[in-house]
Write a protein that holds these residues in place. Structure first.
Motif, PDB file in Angstrom:
ATOM      1  N   PRO A  16       0.848  -1.204   0.000  1.00 40.98           N
ATOM      2  CA  PRO A  16       0.000   0.000   0.000  1.00 40.98           C
ATOM      3  C   PRO A  16       0.878   1.246   0.000  1.00 40.98           C
ATOM      4  CG  PRO A  16      -0.651  -1.517   1.765  1.00 40.98           C
ATOM      5  CD  PRO A  16       0.644  -2.014   1.211  1.00 40.98           C
ATOM      6  N   PRO A  17       0.361   2.364  -0.486  1.00 40.89           N
ATOM      7  CA  PRO A  17       1.124   3.611  -0.438  1.00 40.89           C
ATOM      8  C   PRO A  17       1.593   3.888   0.999  1.00 40.89           C
ATOM      9  CG  PRO A  17      -0.896   3.909  -1.701  1.00 40.89           C
ATOM     10  CD  PRO A  17      -0.978   2.560  -1.085  1.00 40.89           C
ATOM     11  N   GLN A  18       2.919   4.025   1.169  1.00 36.33           N
ATOM     12  CA  GLN A  18       3.493   4.090   2.509  1.00 36.33           C
ATOM     13  C   GLN A  18       2.958   5.274   3.323  1.00 36.33           C
ATOM     14  OE1 GLN A  18       5.270   1.684   3.753  1.00 36.33           O
ATOM     15  NE2 GLN A  18       5.517   2.668   5.752  1.00 36.33           N
ATOM     16  N   LEU A  20       0.132   6.884   3.074  1.00 37.43           N
ATOM     17  CA  LEU A  20      -1.257   6.690   3.460  1.00 37.43           C
ATOM     18  C   LEU A  20      -1.370   5.667   4.586  1.00 37.43           C
ATOM     19  CD1 LEU A  20      -4.103   7.637   2.757  1.00 37.43           C
ATOM     20  CD2 LEU A  20      -4.266   5.787   1.089  1.00 37.43           C
ATOM     21  N   LEU A  21      -0.574   4.593   4.484  1.00 35.98           N
ATOM     22  CA  LEU A  21      -0.580   3.574   5.530  1.00 35.98           C
ATOM     23  C   LEU A  21      -0.126   4.155   6.866  1.00 35.98           C
ATOM     24  CD1 LEU A  21      -0.967   0.652   6.382  1.00 35.98           C
ATOM     25  CD2 LEU A  21       1.368   0.163   5.592  1.00 35.98           C
ATOM     26  N   GLU A  22       0.894   4.998   6.832  1.00 36.07           N
ATOM     27  CA  GLU A  22       1.383   5.617   8.073  1.00 36.07           C
ATOM     28  C   GLU A  22       0.319   6.522   8.691  1.00 36.07           C
ATOM     29  OE1 GLU A  22       4.120   4.956   9.743  1.00 36.07           O
ATOM     30  OE2 GLU A  22       4.574   3.429   8.229  1.00 36.07           O
ATOM     31  N   ARG A  23      -0.413   7.257   7.844  1.00 37.22           N
ATOM     32  CA  ARG A  23      -1.477   8.117   8.368  1.00 37.22           C
ATOM     33  C   ARG A  23      -2.573   7.280   9.018  1.00 37.22           C
ATOM     34  NH1 ARG A  23      -4.380  11.934   4.998  1.00 37.22           N
ATOM     35  NH2 ARG A  23      -4.855  12.909   7.001  1.00 37.22           N
ATOM     36  N   LEU A  24      -2.931   6.144   8.384  1.00 37.54           N
ATOM     37  CA  LEU A  24      -3.931   5.260   8.984  1.00 37.54           C
ATOM     38  C   LEU A  24      -3.449   4.723  10.326  1.00 37.54           C
ATOM     39  CD1 LEU A  24      -5.266   3.246   5.901  1.00 37.54           C
ATOM     40  CD2 LEU A  24      -6.575   4.793   7.338  1.00 37.54           C
ATOM     41  N   LYS A  25      -2.158   4.370  10.399  1.00 42.01           N
ATOM     42  CA  LYS A  25      -1.599   3.872  11.670  1.00 42.01           C
ATOM     43  C   LYS A  25      -1.679   4.934  12.761  1.00 42.01           C
ATOM     44  CE  LYS A  25       1.642   0.409   9.870  1.00 42.01           C
ATOM     45  NZ  LYS A  25       3.083   0.072   9.649  1.00 42.01           N
ATOM     46  N   ASP A  26      -1.479   6.197  12.372  1.00 42.23           N
ATOM     47  CA  ASP A  26      -1.559   7.284  13.354  1.00 42.23           C
ATOM     48  C   ASP A  26      -2.916   7.306  14.055  1.00 42.23           C
ATOM     49  OD1 ASP A  26       0.978   8.132  12.746  1.00 42.23           O
ATOM     50  OD2 ASP A  26       0.334   9.750  11.404  1.00 42.23           O
ATOM     51  N   TYR A  27      -3.964   6.860  13.345  1.00 45.90           N
ATOM     52  CA  TYR A  27      -5.318   6.905  13.894  1.00 45.90           C
ATOM     53  C   TYR A  27      -5.854   5.516  14.236  1.00 45.90           C
ATOM     54  CZ  TYR A  27      -4.935  11.578  11.952  1.00 45.90           C
ATOM     55  OH  TYR A  27      -4.504  12.851  11.650  1.00 45.90           O
TER      56      TYR A  27
END
Length: 488
Positions: A16-18, A20-27
């Motif tokens: 997955p786009p890194q 975007l994945l990191e932003r999802l992990k933040d939440y």
């Protein structure tokens, strides 16, 4: 001799786009990509596009604030003070006439806009069309949308006549129609195909309420499919954020609007742009007001206005949230219910207050949680839809006034299919026919009928009369055979 096996393993899918994945992990929402490896290239693209369409930080704030506030104790409720209510029995003819004239003057001056909440489908009516398209079976065959548009036309004419306006510029009340992603296209097509029911195209503005992800009990997104987050409309209270994000509050200000009449689509007797209510609202000098009807019986399934806390603001408590002992409590002095003022989604706001509410609700980010079975990749998943209600505005109001109306004159809800016990197209049609029959008889008309009068009546076109006025010239001495429509 064996041939050598050409053991070529399949190419692993791209991650997955890194970012975007990191932003999802933040939440804490990285599970949205849990089935990434099983998706086709097209499905991966759809999932990325779906996640990118979400305002992740805003949605996270809403989920956290709403879950945190869910189930917390609230301040005790008190009955609405009598001083906050204009009851039918205490209202004088002089008051009504003065408010009517004040309202017509403000309408003539372009200070009123009308705001229609029309995001719902007619699912409970047995139709997938927007509720406003529904024909309740009146002799004219008019839809709810048409009845409401023609009432706007009638008020425009009354305001022009009241001021003896001979100016070339036509008087217009702007009609803002809030739809949802499920009703937007069908609503636009219906209204446009009927040529705006006689209104000008440029006095009608459509805009959509938002949607918000459905979540599990721990606040995680529920996936409707492996490549789409389950979402639901954000409730009719989503109107405030939708008006702000669509820049329509600015649009209203540019048009010179000061007051906004807000109502729900599923009421066949709604007095759209009611001059009397507007005049009362201006006269009281309040930020918000609501029409109310007296509760019919203690367990009637309606929300009621209450005061939240000693000396606190007026607000609405839903019937499901009210203790049965309070629902049936009697005022010993009057012999009536202590909590008797039912909310029927007929509101008036100042434009300044709407700006304040849009900012306040966004800042607090508290939504109601509705536990539902939500279609998901695991079948029917029990989770939460998050929504706001239009009456969530009232606690923000520095002052609120209530205006009692008679339900047989202004409240004919259309919520359930014919055959149900209440709020059906048949019951709404009969309420309209009975009211209009009383108008015609009061204006000197006569009726003949081949079925019992309680089951029929006449319909008066909104283009003839808004609230029973100006019918003598049409009706006096004439006989009408019910059911029929009386029009010009």
């Amino acid at each position: 001799m064996r041939e050598p096996v050409n053991d070529v393993s399949p190419t692993p899918p791209p991650p997955p786009p890194q970012a975007l994945l990191e932003r999802l992990k933040d939440y804490g929402q990285e599970d949205a990509f849990a089935l990434w490896d099983e998706l086709s290239p097209d499905e991966r693209q759809l999932l990325v596009k779906d996640i990118e369409s979400l305002d992740l930080s805003r949605i996270d704030r809403i989920i956290r604030c709403s879950l945190r506030s869910h189930g917390l104790p609230t301040a005790a409720i008190e009955p609405v003070p009598e001083s906050s209510v204009s009851s039918v029995e205490e209202r004088s003819l002089e008051d009504r006439e003065r408010w009517w004239k004040m309202g017509l003057k403000a309408i003539h001056d372009g200070k009123l806009a009308v705001l229609l909440l029309s995001g719902g489908q007619g699912t409970r009516l047995g139709s997938s069309d927007p509720k406003g398209c529904f024909n309740i079976g009146l002799p004219s065959g008019k839809s709810l949308f048409q009845l409401q548009a023609e009432r706007i036309l009638c008020v425009q004419r009354l305001a022009a006549q009241f001021t003896n306006d001979g100016s070339a510029a036509p008087l217009q009340i702007h009609w803002y129609i809030m739809t949802s992603p499920f009703t937007d296209e069908a609503t636009r097509k219906f209204v446009e195909s009927h040529k705006y029911f006689g209104l000008e195209a440029d006095q009608v503005t459509f805009f959509q309420q938002g949607t918000i992800p459905c979540v599990s009990g721990d606040g995680r997104y529920i996936m409707e499919t492996p490549y789409r987050v389950a979402k639901a409309p954000d409730g009719n209270g989503g109107v405030y954020s939708a008006l702000k994000s669509s820049r329509l509050l600015e649009d209203m200000a540019t048009r010179g609007v000061k007051y906004v009449d807000c109502y729900g689509v599923d009421n066949a007797l709604v007095r759209v742009a009611d001059p009397t209510f507007l005049g009362y609202f201006i006269d009281k000098g309040v930020a918000s007001a609501a029409k109310v009807v007296r509760k019919a019986y203690p367990q009637e399934k309606v929300g009621v206005f209450v005061r939240r806390g000693k000396g606190g603001p007026l607000t609405v408590v839903e019937y499901s949230e009210m203790d049965s002992s309070l629902s049936s409590a009697i005022n010993q002095q009057t012999g009536r219910l202590r909590f008797c003022w039912s909310n029927v989604c007929l509101h008036m706001f100042t434009l300044d207050f709407l700006n304040q509410v849009a900012n306040g609700l966004e800042k607090d980010s508290i939504y109601h949680l509705a536990e539902k079975k939500i279609p998901s990749i695991h079948g029917q998943t029990v989770g939460f839809k998050l929504e706001q209600f239009v009456f969530d505005a009232f606690p923000y109001a520095p002052s609120t006034a209530l205006f009692e109306v008679l339900r047989e004159e202004e409240f004919a809800p259309v919520k359930n299919a014919n055959g149900s016990n209440f709020d059906t197209p048949d019951s709404a049609r009969l309420l309209v026919l009975r009211l209009h029959t009383r108008w015609v008889v009061a204006a000197g008309g006569f009726l003949t009928h081949s079925v019992p009068l309680y089951a029929t009546g006449v319909e008066v076109s909104p283009l003839c009369s808004y609230a029973g006025e100006n019918l003598e010239a049409i009706c006096r001495g004439r006989t009408f055979h019910a059911p029929c429509e009386i029009s010009f």
